[in-house]
Design a protein around this motif. Structure first.
Motif, PDB file in Angstrom:
ATOM      1  N   VAL A 229     -54.629 -16.370 -27.329  1.00 53.05           N
ATOM      2  CA  VAL A 229     -55.355 -16.679 -28.685  1.00 53.05           C
ATOM      3  C   VAL A 229     -55.351 -15.743 -29.728  1.00 53.05           C
ATOM      4  O   VAL A 229     -54.580 -15.626 -30.510  1.00 53.05           O
ATOM      5  N   ASN A 248     -46.266 -17.449 -26.795  1.00 49.25           N
ATOM      6  CA  ASN A 248     -47.024 -18.150 -27.810  1.00 49.25           C
ATOM      7  C   ASN A 248     -48.202 -17.437 -28.033  1.00 49.25           C
ATOM      8  O   ASN A 248     -48.980 -17.159 -27.333  1.00 49.25           O
ATOM      9  N   SER A 249     -48.683 -17.183 -29.256  1.00 49.39           N
ATOM     10  CA  SER A 249     -49.812 -16.651 -29.649  1.00 49.39           C
ATOM     11  C   SER A 249     -50.326 -17.126 -30.780  1.00 49.39           C
ATOM     12  O   SER A 249     -49.885 -17.493 -31.767  1.00 49.39           O
ATOM     13  N   VAL A 250     -51.551 -17.450 -31.008  1.00 47.85           N
ATOM     14  CA  VAL A 250     -52.292 -17.763 -32.266  1.00 47.85           C
ATOM     15  C   VAL A 250     -52.373 -16.616 -33.198  1.00 47.85           C
ATOM     16  O   VAL A 250     -51.735 -16.443 -33.969  1.00 47.85           O
ATOM     17  N   ASN A 269     -40.645 -16.918 -34.692  1.00 45.89           N
ATOM     18  CA  ASN A 269     -41.175 -17.622 -35.544  1.00 45.89           C
ATOM     19  C   ASN A 269     -42.694 -17.414 -35.799  1.00 45.89           C
ATOM     20  O   ASN A 269     -43.600 -17.525 -34.856  1.00 45.89           O
ATOM     21  N   SER A 271     -45.678 -18.518 -38.306  1.00 47.10           N
ATOM     22  CA  SER A 271     -46.248 -19.437 -39.145  1.00 47.10           C
ATOM     23  C   SER A 271     -47.052 -18.830 -40.211  1.00 47.10           C
ATOM     24  O   SER A 271     -46.829 -19.512 -41.430  1.00 47.10           O
ATOM     25  N   THR A 310     -43.461 -17.409 -30.561  1.00 45.42           N
ATOM     26  CA  THR A 310     -44.244 -17.989 -31.789  1.00 45.42           C
ATOM     27  C   THR A 310     -45.625 -17.507 -32.001  1.00 45.42           C
ATOM     28  O   THR A 310     -46.239 -17.164 -30.908  1.00 45.42           O
ATOM     29  N   MET A 312     -49.021 -17.593 -34.827  1.00 44.95           N
ATOM     30  CA  MET A 312     -49.484 -18.246 -35.872  1.00 44.95           C
ATOM     31  C   MET A 312     -49.836 -17.110 -37.177  1.00 44.95           C
ATOM     32  O   MET A 312     -49.058 -17.064 -38.167  1.00 44.95           O
TER      33      MET A 312
ATOM     34  N   GLN B 120     -63.680 -19.851 -30.622  1.00 38.61           N
ATOM     35  CA  GLN B 120     -62.027 -19.332 -31.069  1.00 38.61           C
ATOM     36  C   GLN B 120     -61.135 -20.360 -30.654  1.00 38.61           C
ATOM     37  O   GLN B 120     -60.131 -20.654 -31.465  1.00 38.61           O
ATOM     38  N   SER B 124     -58.745 -22.444 -33.137  1.00 37.35           N
ATOM     39  CA  SER B 124     -57.247 -22.256 -32.783  1.00 37.35           C
ATOM     40  C   SER B 124     -56.590 -23.694 -32.735  1.00 37.35           C
ATOM     41  O   SER B 124     -55.398 -23.967 -33.488  1.00 37.35           O
ATOM     42  N   GLU B 127     -56.312 -25.026 -36.320  1.00 37.87           N
ATOM     43  CA  GLU B 127     -55.351 -24.089 -37.073  1.00 37.87           C
ATOM     44  C   GLU B 127     -53.966 -24.342 -36.719  1.00 37.87           C
ATOM     45  O   GLU B 127     -53.076 -24.800 -37.376  1.00 37.87           O
ATOM     46  N   GLN B 131     -50.906 -26.454 -38.837  1.00 36.71           N
ATOM     47  CA  GLN B 131     -49.769 -25.860 -38.944  1.00 36.71           C
ATOM     48  C   GLN B 131     -48.607 -26.981 -38.567  1.00 36.71           C
ATOM     49  O   GLN B 131     -47.553 -26.994 -39.193  1.00 36.71           O
ATOM     50  N   GLU B 135     -44.668 -28.060 -39.842  1.00 33.56           N
ATOM     51  CA  GLU B 135     -43.792 -27.763 -38.905  1.00 33.56           C
ATOM     52  C   GLU B 135     -43.705 -28.614 -37.718  1.00 33.56           C
ATOM     53  O   GLU B 135     -43.942 -28.089 -36.759  1.00 33.56           O
ATOM     54  N   GLN B 140     -42.362 -24.888 -29.689  1.00 33.77           N
ATOM     55  CA  GLN B 140     -43.398 -23.777 -29.183  1.00 33.77           C
ATOM     56  C   GLN B 140     -44.941 -24.107 -29.841  1.00 33.77           C
ATOM     57  O   GLN B 140     -45.728 -23.869 -29.034  1.00 33.77           O
ATOM     58  N   LEU B 144     -48.039 -24.719 -27.561  1.00 32.36           N
ATOM     59  CA  LEU B 144     -49.492 -23.722 -27.870  1.00 32.36           C
ATOM     60  C   LEU B 144     -50.515 -24.746 -27.754  1.00 32.36           C
ATOM     61  O   LEU B 144     -51.653 -24.558 -27.359  1.00 32.36           O
ATOM     62  N   TRP B 147     -51.683 -25.781 -24.294  1.00 33.83           N
ATOM     63  CA  TRP B 147     -52.304 -25.031 -23.689  1.00 33.83           C
ATOM     64  C   TRP B 147     -53.768 -24.729 -24.214  1.00 33.83           C
ATOM     65  O   TRP B 147     -54.617 -24.594 -23.506  1.00 33.83           O
ATOM     66  N   LEU B 148     -53.881 -24.800 -25.479  1.00 33.66           N
ATOM     67  CA  LEU B 148     -55.124 -24.724 -25.998  1.00 33.66           C
ATOM     68  C   LEU B 148     -56.109 -25.802 -25.425  1.00 33.66           C
ATOM     69  O   LEU B 148     -57.272 -25.564 -25.484  1.00 33.66           O
TER      70      LEU B 148
END
Lengths: 321, 169
Positions: A229, A248-250, A269, A271, A310, A312, B120, B124, B127, B131, B135, B140, B144, B147-148
């Motif tokens: 995150v 993947n990360s925020v 990517n 974003s 990816t 954010m 958080q 997220s 957020e 997005q 998109e 991906q 994500l 997973w969150l």
């Protein structure tokens, strides 16, 4: 006479006050028990507080030595078929605020399968060749030279491990995870706010974190899955020919440092407000025309593997070692 | 006397054999059988109605959904946005179910040890959802988001378990 009575009373009070802590300490019962057990013994170990060291040996017996928790009411040490139970018995209710938890050393055949649990108990486990399941809430875990299906979990304690082989799962909430010199089929690391620091030759790896940072020093990787995150993720690795990386990360950064040639189709990517830094080849990063977000699609070498990254708002950084 | 004795003996013998059990004037079983089958048919008819109604409802919802999706491509509720709304609602339901389950077993939901991380994750989810409207084809990002969701439920669950274990100490 009155003075004598007062003196006696004062001496008695002083003696009681002096003896009280000693009495609590003295209340720790010593144990030294031994039982012959089969090689395929399944051992359940429960200890609420203190420190327990569990050592695998070439012997065919189980032995428990040391001191029990100052509040313990006894210890169960029983074998039924191939199930051995070692449990420090505690009162159902109570305020266990004293400083003297159990201090135990347990010797078992190295082929024993282990199910270990504690609350604020630290555990050291070494030299076993079968499955190990370990759960503790606020205690630390030290694991050394284990082979099998290994599930080690601590909530707020740290996990330190060395030479783990097999299917390894290390999990912590606020504690840090530090794993060294691992080998075997796959490894999975998970933390919420603790950091993850790994050096391993395992080729199938998964690591995830919410706010903790992840640092991976890897060798030849066939499958790598990373999720975060806000924690930053950094991995040093060589990708196998048909290898796959997914990250993947925020808001955390993702940094990959490649050693050797890379053969993969790469798609990165971002974003939001992050950026992409590509030092692996000459491909240009496409910035969004609105100034937010970036994208990179390129083929590295023969393109046999896959890399998908990816974020954010975190940065993506790709470098060669 | 002999006749009376014989009669008495015959009566005792018949009583012992159960021959004096009163017999119905006609065969009742046919009536019972008919009644059971009629009731079964009635229940069957009722069930058929229920199934038919449910099928109609599903068909109607399906048609409405299909029409709304067909009639508004790229407008206020495109397919991806609808999917996103459904996923977020499903997750919220799961979250509420988990919380209410724990409340029924006596936990008030107050345990702050991963509160910051939970906040958080909630932020997220919001957020990433925003997005994904921009998109919708970013696979991906969908992963994500999934997973969150799972991470939030996992943390809520662990929060309860830890609370329970720490209460022992």
């Amino acid at each position: 006479m009155k003075k004598l009575m007062n003196l006696l009373f004062s001496v008695s009070v002083a003696a009681v006050l002096y003896a009280a802590p000693t009495a609590a300490f003295a209340a720790q019962e010593s144990v030294d028990k031994r039982l012959d057990v089969p090689a395929n013994v399944v051992v359940t170990i429960e200890n609420m507080r203190g420190e327990v060291e569990i050592i695998g040996t070439e012997e065919t017996y189980a032995q428990v030595r040391g001191k029990l928790d100052e509040y313990a009411t006894g210890m169960t040490f029983e074998l039924a078929d191939n199930n051995l139970t070692i449990r420090v018995e505690m009162p159902a209710r109570g305020n266990f605020s004293g400083n003297h938890g159990s201090e135990l050393e347990i010797h078992l055949p190295s082929s024993a399968e282990l199910n270990i649990s504690g609350v604020s108990s630290d555990f050291v486990v070494r030299d076993f060749s079968s499955d190990v399941q370990l759960n503790t809430v606020s205690g630390d875990i030290h694991a050394h030279s284990l082979r099998g299906k290994l599930n080690l979990t601590s909530v707020s304690g740290d996990i330190q491990s060395e030479k783990l082989t097999g299917r390894v799962t290390l999990k912590s909430v606020s504690g840090d995870i530090d794993d060294r010199d691992g080998a075997g089929s796959n490894a999975s690391y998970s933390s919420t706010s603790g950091d993850i620091d790994v050096r391993t030759s395992v080729s199938d790896i998964s690591a995830e974190s919410v706010s903790g940072d992840v640092m991976l020093d890897l060798q030849s990787v066939s499958n790598l899955r990373l999720k975060s995150v806000s924690g930053d993720v950094k991995a040093t690795l060589a990708l196998t020919r048909n290898g796959r990386i997914s990250a993947n990360s925020v808001s955390g950064d993702v940094e990959l440092l490649f050693s050797g040639a890379v053969d993969a189709n790469l798609e990165a990517n971002v974003s939001g407000g992050g950026s992409i830094v590509n030092d692996v080849n000459d491909a240009r990063v496409e910035e969004s025309k609105w100034g937010v977000g970036a994208n990179l699609e390129t083929r590295l070498g023969s393109g046999s593997g896959t890399i998908e990254l990816t974020t954010m708002s975190g940065d993506i950084i790709l470098r060669k070692k | 006397m002999t006749t009376a004795n014989e009669k008495l003996a015959r009566l005792i013998s018949e009583a012992a054999d159960g021959k004096d059990t009163p017999q119905p004037g006609h065969d009742l079983w046919r009536g019972i059988e008919h009644s059971i089958s009629r009731s079964g048919r009635r229940r069957g008819r009722w069930l058929n109605w229920a199934w038919a109604s449910a099928a109609c409802a599903v068909l109607a919802v399906g048609l409405v959904t299909f029409n709304s999706m067909q009639s508004s491509p790229g407008t206020a509720t495109p397919q991806s946005e609808l999917l996103l709304t459904v996923l977020n609602q499903q997750h919220e339901q799961q979250r509420q179910m988990l919380l209410s389950h724990y409340q029924t077993v006596g936990w008030d939901g107050k345990s702050g040890y991963v509160q910051q991380e939970l906040e958080q994750i909630r932020a997220s989810i919001h957020e990433v959802s925003e997005q994904l409207i921009e998109e919708p084809n970013n696979r991906q990002l969908w992963q994500l988001l999934q997973w969150l969701y799972s991470k939030e439920l996992e943390l809520l669950e662990s929060q309860f378990k830890v609370n329970e274990q720490l209460q022992q100490v």
